[in-house]
Design an enzyme around this catalytic site. Structure first.
Site, PDB file in Angstrom:
ATOM      1  N   LYS A   9       8.304  -5.187   8.523  1.00 31.33           N
ATOM      2  CA  LYS A   9       7.446  -4.161   9.103  1.00 31.33           C
ATOM      3  C   LYS A   9       7.049  -4.489  10.549  1.00 31.33           C
ATOM      4  O   LYS A   9       7.274  -5.607  11.021  1.00 31.33           O
ATOM      5  CB  LYS A   9       6.202  -4.000   8.237  1.00 31.33           C
ATOM      6  CG  LYS A   9       6.487  -3.502   6.826  1.00 31.33           C
ATOM      7  CD  LYS A   9       5.208  -3.439   6.019  1.00 31.33           C
ATOM      8  CE  LYS A   9       5.438  -2.990   4.601  1.00 31.33           C
ATOM      9  NZ  LYS A   9       4.170  -2.949   3.840  1.00 31.33           N
ATOM     10  N   TYR A  49       7.763   7.136   1.775  1.00 37.67           N
ATOM     11  CA  TYR A  49       6.484   7.033   1.058  1.00 37.67           C
ATOM     12  C   TYR A  49       6.073   8.360   0.436  1.00 37.67           C
ATOM     13  O   TYR A  49       4.892   8.690   0.370  1.00 37.67           O
ATOM     14  CB  TYR A  49       5.391   6.543   2.009  1.00 37.67           C
ATOM     15  CG  TYR A  49       5.608   5.142   2.523  1.00 37.67           C
ATOM     16  CD1 TYR A  49       5.487   4.045   1.682  1.00 37.67           C
ATOM     17  CD2 TYR A  49       5.926   4.916   3.860  1.00 37.67           C
ATOM     18  CE1 TYR A  49       5.673   2.753   2.149  1.00 37.67           C
ATOM     19  CE2 TYR A  49       6.111   3.621   4.338  1.00 37.67           C
ATOM     20  CZ  TYR A  49       5.986   2.549   3.481  1.00 37.67           C
ATOM     21  OH  TYR A  49       6.170   1.266   3.949  1.00 37.67           O
ATOM     22  N   ASN A 112       1.179  -6.368   5.629  1.00 43.23           N
ATOM     23  CA  ASN A 112       1.652  -7.409   4.722  1.00 43.23           C
ATOM     24  C   ASN A 112       3.100  -7.797   4.977  1.00 43.23           C
ATOM     25  O   ASN A 112       3.774  -8.312   4.112  1.00 43.23           O
ATOM     26  CB  ASN A 112       1.415  -7.005   3.269  1.00 43.23           C
ATOM     27  CG  ASN A 112       2.135  -5.734   2.890  1.00 43.23           C
ATOM     28  OD1 ASN A 112       2.974  -5.218   3.626  1.00 43.23           O
ATOM     29  ND2 ASN A 112       1.821  -5.210   1.718  1.00 43.23           N
ATOM     30  N   HIS A 115       8.255  -4.916   3.247  1.00 46.88           N
ATOM     31  CA  HIS A 115       8.376  -4.008   2.101  1.00 46.88           C
ATOM     32  C   HIS A 115       9.574  -4.458   1.287  1.00 46.88           C
ATOM     33  O   HIS A 115      10.622  -4.809   1.839  1.00 46.88           O
ATOM     34  CB  HIS A 115       8.615  -2.563   2.569  1.00 46.88           C
ATOM     35  CG  HIS A 115       9.127  -1.683   1.469  1.00 46.88           C
ATOM     36  ND1 HIS A 115       8.295  -1.114   0.539  1.00 46.88           N
ATOM     37  CD2 HIS A 115      10.396  -1.321   1.133  1.00 46.88           C
ATOM     38  CE1 HIS A 115       9.021  -0.412  -0.321  1.00 46.88           C
ATOM     39  NE2 HIS A 115      10.295  -0.515   0.019  1.00 46.88           N
ATOM     40  N   GLU A 126      15.919   4.137  -1.635  1.00 47.63           N
ATOM     41  CA  GLU A 126      15.501   3.629  -0.321  1.00 47.63           C
ATOM     42  C   GLU A 126      16.689   3.161   0.518  1.00 47.63           C
ATOM     43  O   GLU A 126      16.730   3.412   1.719  1.00 47.63           O
ATOM     44  CB  GLU A 126      14.488   2.505  -0.500  1.00 47.63           C
ATOM     45  CG  GLU A 126      13.171   2.998  -1.078  1.00 47.63           C
ATOM     46  CD  GLU A 126      12.211   1.870  -1.432  1.00 47.63           C
ATOM     47  OE1 GLU A 126      12.579   0.684  -1.305  1.00 47.63           O
ATOM     48  OE2 GLU A 126      11.078   2.184  -1.852  1.00 47.63           O
TER      49      GLU A 126
END
Length: 153
Positions: A9, A49, A112, A115, A126
């Site tokens: 990310k 998402y 975080n 992913h 995905e």
């Protein structure tokens, strides 16, 4: 063999942690079969998402994931989906165990770093969002016999 998507990310890219995290996956014996640096658009974020778009916190997520480049990759290996999720640790870096990627490098729920697909179906969906079939490279590293037994393939 399973395949799973990872996204390093924007926080991971900006903090220059990509190499360390890629090294962890490779050291585990997972094989990269695709990788590219890209900027996620709001449209792609909404597709990725989709289950969260209607939630009140979604705009913050979209702003974050579109806020800088990401490195998208496809990892292949035995039980790759669960192996990657275990390596990542709990979603919140504050709750992730030491030794996991998030436990060692993150102190946030949203920022975080990485992913990872949460199941085989999600991984297939995905991967299709980020890569064309011809962008996936079939490759068996010569070190494979030293990583797992032949009957584990």
């Amino acid at each position: 063999m399973q395949r799973t998507l990872i996204l390093l990310k924007p926080d991971c890219v900006q903090r220059r942690l990509m190499g360390q995290i890629i090294s962890r996956f490779e050291a585990k014996g997972l094989n990269f079969v695709a990788m590219k640096l890209l900027q996620i658009t709001p449209e792609l974020a909404k597709q990725h998402y989709a289950e969260h778009v209607e939630k009140g916190w979604y705009p913050t997520l979209e702003e974050f994931i579109t806020g800088g480049p990401v490195l998208a990759g496809v990892l292949e290996g035995l039980e790759a989906v669960q192996v990657v999720r275990d390596m990542l640790g709990a979603t919140s870096g504050l709750k992730a165990a030491p030794g996991t990627i998030r436990g060692d490098f993150s102190s946030s729920r949203q920022m975080n770093l990485v992913h990872g697909s949460d199941g085989e179906e999600a991984a297939a969906r995905e991967i299709g969002l980020y890569f064309k079939p011809e962008e996936l490279v079939a490759n068996t590293p010569t070190i494979t016999p030293w990583i797992r037994a032949a009957d584990e393939a």
